[in-house]
Design an enzyme around this catalytic site. Structure first.
Site, mmCIF file in Angstrom:
data_model
loop_
_atom_site.group_PDB
_atom_site.id
_atom_site.type_symbol
_atom_site.label_atom_id
_atom_site.label_comp_id
_atom_site.label_asym_id
_atom_site.label_seq_id
_atom_site.Cartn_x
_atom_site.Cartn_y
_atom_site.Cartn_z
ATOM 1 N N PRO A 23 3.011 7.429 2.125
ATOM 2 C CG PRO A 23 5.250 6.788 2.316
ATOM 3 C CD PRO A 23 4.290 7.907 2.654
ATOM 4 C CB CYS A 24 -0.765 3.419 0.821
ATOM 5 S SG CYS A 24 -0.071 2.217 -0.350
ATOM 6 C CD GLN A 25 4.466 1.257 1.575
ATOM 7 O OE1 GLN A 25 4.045 2.355 1.918
ATOM 8 N NE2 GLN A 25 5.498 1.133 0.760
#
Length: 167
Positions: A23-25
């Site tokens: 996940p890139c958050q």
């Protein structure tokens, strides 16, 4: 296969390629850039590496042959470039059962493309934009290929044999 934190790489069927995108958050410039180690979501990267290492362990390094990781370009700058260095270092350790520390790039800024070649492994990365691959929007992403048993990662990412159009 379910919850990635519960997958045992030694007990699933071996595969040639494992692809994943943590996940890139926690890496995105649109987020807080809490980082790959401290971020609750992006730290799932280490679960994928664990699964790869478990599979390689049970198959004596035969599987998987390749890993493909995808993420946002913010990974280059998150924690002053340290997060992308950690990605490279973890995959390099997986390729050769321990590795030297991957140095930060000169001037502290990662290039949009690069390659690490070891004795019998290679890791290459490249930033690509989805608009040149048939998607009607700009969507830049880092694509990274790790070849755990050879020196073909750069060939996979950089040679454009057979492609047409404006790439």
């Amino acid at each position: 296969l379910g919850d990635v934190t519960k997958i045992d790489g030694a007990s699933i069927d071996p595969v040639d390629v494992i692809t994943f995108g943590s996940p890139c958050q926690d890496l995105s410039v649109a987020g807080k850039q809490t980082g790959i180690r401290d971020g609750k979501r992006s730290s799932l990267f280490f679960e994928a590496v664990r699964i790869i290492e478990e599979m390689r362990g049970i198959t004596n390094g035969k599987y998987p042959r390749f890993a493909v990781w995808e993420n946002v370009p913010g990974a280059f700058s998150s924690n002053k470039g340290e997060d992308f260095r950690i990605v490279l270092e973890e995959l390099e350790k997986t390729a050769c059962n321990g590795a030297d520390i991957v140095p930060k790039p000169p001037k502290g800024k990662w290039l949009n493309a690069g390659e690490i070649v070891g004795d019998n492994y290679s890791i290459a990365w490249r930033t690509l934009d989805a608009q040149f691959w048939g998607v009607p929007q700009r969507r830049r992403r880092i694509y990274l290929v790790a070849d755990f048993r050879g020196k073909r990662a750069g060939k996979i990412l950089f040679e454009c044999e057979g492609l047409r159009g404006d790439f």
